[in-house]
Design a protein around this motif. Structure first.
Motif, PDB file in Angstrom:
ATOM      1  N   ARG A 167       0.811  -1.216  -0.089  1.00 53.25           N
ATOM      2  CA  ARG A 167       0.131   0.105  -0.024  1.00 53.25           C
ATOM      3  C   ARG A 167       0.951   1.352  -0.096  1.00 53.25           C
ATOM      4  O   ARG A 167       0.497   2.312  -0.729  1.00 53.25           O
ATOM      5  CB  ARG A 167      -1.084  -0.021   1.179  1.00 53.25           C
ATOM      6  N   PHE A 175      -2.739  -3.016  -9.392  1.00 52.41           N
ATOM      7  CA  PHE A 175      -2.546  -3.640  -7.995  1.00 52.41           C
ATOM      8  C   PHE A 175      -3.750  -4.822  -8.165  1.00 52.41           C
ATOM      9  O   PHE A 175      -4.793  -4.721  -8.599  1.00 52.41           O
ATOM     10  CB  PHE A 175      -3.245  -2.700  -7.045  1.00 52.41           C
ATOM     11  N   GLU A 222     -11.446   1.156  -2.194  1.00 50.00           N
ATOM     12  CA  GLU A 222      -9.868   1.337  -2.151  1.00 50.00           C
ATOM     13  C   GLU A 222      -9.363   1.099  -3.686  1.00 50.00           C
ATOM     14  O   GLU A 222      -8.637   1.902  -4.174  1.00 50.00           O
ATOM     15  CB  GLU A 222      -9.158   0.099  -1.352  1.00 50.00           C
ATOM     16  N   LEU A 223      -9.895   0.320  -4.514  1.00 49.12           N
ATOM     17  CA  LEU A 223      -9.644  -0.066  -5.886  1.00 49.12           C
ATOM     18  C   LEU A 223      -9.795   1.286  -6.669  1.00 49.12           C
ATOM     19  O   LEU A 223      -9.225   1.707  -7.457  1.00 49.12           O
ATOM     20  CB  LEU A 223     -10.726  -1.114  -6.611  1.00 49.12           C
ATOM     21  N   ALA A 236       1.709   1.677  -3.655  1.00 52.09           N
ATOM     22  CA  ALA A 236       0.683   2.305  -4.383  1.00 52.09           C
ATOM     23  C   ALA A 236       0.353   3.491  -3.991  1.00 52.09           C
ATOM     24  O   ALA A 236      -0.545   4.006  -4.758  1.00 52.09           O
ATOM     25  CB  ALA A 236      -0.526   1.167  -4.173  1.00 52.09           C
ATOM     26  N   GLY A 237       1.002   4.084  -3.223  1.00 61.95           N
ATOM     27  CA  GLY A 237       0.667   5.591  -2.853  1.00 61.95           C
ATOM     28  C   GLY A 237      -0.750   5.693  -1.926  1.00 61.95           C
ATOM     29  O   GLY A 237      -1.508   6.751  -1.926  1.00 61.95           O
ATOM     30  N   LEU A 238      -1.400   4.455  -1.585  1.00 63.57           N
ATOM     31  CA  LEU A 238      -2.633   4.391  -0.737  1.00 63.57           C
ATOM     32  C   LEU A 238      -2.219   4.937   0.595  1.00 63.57           C
ATOM     33  O   LEU A 238      -3.358   5.289   1.495  1.00 63.57           O
ATOM     34  CB  LEU A 238      -3.164   3.189  -0.839  1.00 63.57           C
ATOM     35  N   PRO A 255       5.268   8.290  -4.468  1.00 63.30           N
ATOM     36  CA  PRO A 255       4.206   7.116  -4.888  1.00 63.30           C
ATOM     37  C   PRO A 255       3.135   7.766  -5.188  1.00 63.30           C
ATOM     38  O   PRO A 255       2.326   7.123  -6.244  1.00 63.30           O
ATOM     39  CB  PRO A 255       4.153   6.356  -3.566  1.00 63.30           C
ATOM     40  N   ARG A 257      -9.962   4.277  -5.354  1.00 62.37           N
ATOM     41  CA  ARG A 257      -8.942   5.445  -4.899  1.00 62.37           C
ATOM     42  C   ARG A 257      -7.388   5.058  -5.743  1.00 62.37           C
ATOM     43  O   ARG A 257      -7.054   5.969  -6.127  1.00 62.37           O
ATOM     44  CB  ARG A 257      -8.624   5.243  -3.512  1.00 62.37           C
ATOM     45  N   LEU A 258      -7.106   3.685  -5.655  1.00 59.79           N
ATOM     46  CA  LEU A 258      -6.072   3.294  -6.352  1.00 59.79           C
ATOM     47  C   LEU A 258      -6.041   3.811  -7.895  1.00 59.79           C
ATOM     48  O   LEU A 258      -5.103   4.464  -8.345  1.00 59.79           O
ATOM     49  CB  LEU A 258      -5.961   1.852  -6.462  1.00 59.79           C
ATOM     50  N   TYR A 259      -7.138   3.905  -8.562  1.00 59.04           N
ATOM     51  CA  TYR A 259      -7.302   4.186  -9.979  1.00 59.04           C
ATOM     52  C   TYR A 259      -7.642   5.738 -10.158  1.00 59.04           C
ATOM     53  O   TYR A 259      -8.022   6.108 -11.263  1.00 59.04           O
ATOM     54  CB  TYR A 259      -7.885   3.253 -10.748  1.00 59.04           C
ATOM     55  N   ARG A 260      -7.612   6.415  -8.796  1.00 58.01           N
ATOM     56  CA  ARG A 260      -7.742   8.064  -8.786  1.00 58.01           C
ATOM     57  C   ARG A 260      -9.233   8.248  -9.459  1.00 58.01           C
ATOM     58  O   ARG A 260      -9.201   9.097 -10.190  1.00 58.01           O
ATOM     59  CB  ARG A 260      -6.429   8.576  -9.395  1.00 58.01           C
TER      60      ARG A 260
END
Ligand SMILES: Nc1ncnc2c1ncn2[C@@H]1O[C@H](COP(=O)(O)OP(=O)(O)O)[C@@H](O)[C@H]1O
Ligand SMILES: [Mg+2]
Lengths: 259, 263
Positions: free
Chosen positions: A52, A81, B152-153, A55-57, A72, B155-158
């Motif tokens: 994480r 991911f 979260e997914l 991934a910059g989360l 990140p 967020r990950l892909y903005r």
């Protein structure tokens, strides 16, 4: 000395949540483009947290972490991911799910479709575009999840125990397919797993983490040449390494290692 | 699951048994008390004899129930979107929404008649009040309990906030929304009836089923009273069936598609 321009570089990184104890400490590590890094360690030692961070989360608490030479947060476009669960949207077809990341980025429909066809062909699901996730088996759902990540043609692929919930036969087949895909799309991989056998089969570097806080306990190079196939698992070099790493893992986590 | 034929036959059988029981109870009742339980055919005759009156009342009640229900759906969707965006708003407003739900409509109805005027207007408002709570609570719940990993997914892909809402939170909330909708559908005709009972009398257009019930009961027209009750049941059934059909259609992707696990 590490060679120049690593794709992921940790320097003295520590991570904690709020006022809590360190979850990760003293992490210094560099991954070169093309590396396949397997992370293995006792449950709760911070493997998911480490991914994480990349991934910059979630931000690092101490030290520096760069991904493709950048922070990140700024490198998100370079990576994809794959979570332990397939995390598919149940109301979208396979096609809709696979196209989702590109849709979020505003990629035009024609380009999305093309990328989806490529990704589903790579994961062997070309004929499943119109299926809903619940009509697929667990292994097929993970393939869709993988295809979704591959549409972005990432430089860096992060996988958090992606096949952990599957039966061993399916898992081994997916491992072989993953390497076959990697031969066509040259990404760097960070792969978290509980299985030493899986780690050795996939990776050129296996990193064992210890717990409380998570630290890099030892790194093992895997000198087995690619392409690796099902037969690789039968070679003495492979089996010897599995035994050595399993011993090391038992020493960092006496109780937590599955047989 | 019973076979299709059984699914039709069994309820029919239950109905026959129920009617036999009805006649049986009437048969053993002292004759001077039989007016308390009119024979089904007497109810049927009352239905026909009071046809125009009951049809008009049904139409009025249906109108109020439908308007109040649709109003509640519309307002609750916007309210839920607002509530879902702010935990602060949720904490501040939930106790009052709760009180709204616990408030006895029968007591508040006369006040509402004073405020908004008699007839359709107060019937609509009372139906709205009774339907609003289950709708807003369920829809809000659906909007905020999106799978954490899916968030979260995104967020990950903005994903932008709007994309997250449109592509994730709203579709994920649909099953919750339809749960609220089913509850509201059972409540809407009841709400309209209660409203009508209090406020329908002076409607000018003759009132609805609630008002009709008052009249029949005061005139001791018991078969007609039973007929009114039967129509009310039928109305509730239509509402619930309508929502069920709609929800099966909308949630087809969750529940309906055939299994194709054939690899
Ligand atoms: N968001 C969070 N807030 C607080 N603690 C967390 C959070 N995420 C993980 N942790 C803690 O960090 C530790 C490592 O978790 P994780 O990275 O999930 O371990 P692993 O993936 O190796 O099993 C655990 O003790 C966990 O409770
Ligand atoms: Mg984990």
């Amino acid at each position: 000395m590490p060679p120049p321009s690593p794709i992921v570089e940790f320097r003295e990184v520590a991570k904690r949540f709020g006022d809590g104890p360190d979850v990760l400490a003293d992490i210094s590590f560099a991954a070169q483009p093309g590396d396949f890094v397997a992370l293995i360690g006792p449950s709760g030692c911070g493997k998911s947290t480490l991914l994480r961070l990349i991934a910059g989360l979630s931000p690092v608490s101490e030290g520096t972490l760069t991904v493709a030479g950048r922070d990140p947060e700024q490198a998100a476009a370079e990576l994809a991911f794959v979570f332990q669960d397939a995390t598919l949207l149940p109301w979208l077809t396979v096609a809709g799910n696979v196209e989702l990341p590109q849709r979020l980025r505003g990629v035009p429909a024609a380009a999305r479709t093309a990328a989806r066809h490529r990704a589903l062909a790579l994961t062997g699901l070309a004929d499943r575009s119109d299926y809903l996730p619940r009509q697929l088996s667990g292994g097929q759902q993970m393939r869709v999840s993988l295809a979704r990540a591959l549409t972005l043609e990432p430089k860096l692929l992060l996988l958090d125990e992606p096949f952990g919930a599957l039966d061993e036969m399916t898992r081994e087949r997916l491992n072989e397919e993953l390497l076959a895909i990697r031969a066509q799309q040259a990404w760097t991989a960070f792969f978290v797993t509980h299985s030493v056998a899986e780690a050795v089969f996939l990776a050129n570097r296996v990193v064992v983490l210890s717990a409380g806080p998570g630290r890099l306990a030892e790194e093992f190079a895997v000198p087995l040449p690619y392409p690796r196939t099902a037969d690789t698992r039968l070679t003495p070099a492979y089996q010897e390494l599995v035994v050595r790493i399993s011993r090391r893992l038992r020493s960092v986590a006496p109780a937590a290692v599955p047989a | 699951m019973p076979r299709p034929a059984a699914k039709i036959l069994l309820p029919v059988l239950t109905g026959v048994l129920f009617l036999s029981l009805w006649y049986g109870v009437r048969a053993v009742m002292p004759p001077d008390l039989r007016f308390l339980l009119p024979a089904p055919e007497a109810i049927g005759r009352a239905l026909l004899a009071n046809g125009p009156e009951l049809a008009r009342a049904t139409l009025n009640t249906t109108e109020g129930a439908t308007l109040g229900f649709l109003l509640a759906v519309t307002v609750s969707v916007f309210a839920a979107l607002g509530l879902s965006l702010s935990p602060l708003m949720r904490v501040s407003l939930y106790p009052y929404l709760m009180m709204l739900q616990l408030m006895p409509v029968v007591v508040v109805a006369p006040i509402l008649v004073l405020w908004v005027g008699p007839g359709l207007k107060s019937v609509t408002v009372i139906t709205f009040l009774i339907c609003f709570f289950p709708l807003v609570v369920n829809t809000t719940q659906g909007l905020v309990s999106t799978d954490r990993q899916l968030v979260e997914l995104f967020r990950l892909y903005r994903a932008r906030r709007g994309q997250e809402l449109r592509l994730l939170r709203i579709p994920a909330a649909l099953p919750y929304f339809f749960t609220g909708l089913r509850i509201a559908a059972t409540l809407a005709p009841i709400g309209a009836l209660v409203g009508d009972y209090t406020a329908g009398s002076s409607a000018g257009n003759g009132g609805g089923l609630g008002f009709q019930a008052i009249i029949y009961s005061s005139q001791a027209k018991y078969p007609a009273l039973f007929a009114t009750a039967a129509i009310t049941c039928g109305l509730g059934f239509v509402f619930v069936a309508g929502v069920l059909v709609l929800s099966r259609f909308a949630l087809a992707r969750w529940h309906e598609a055939p299994d194709r696990k054939d690899n």
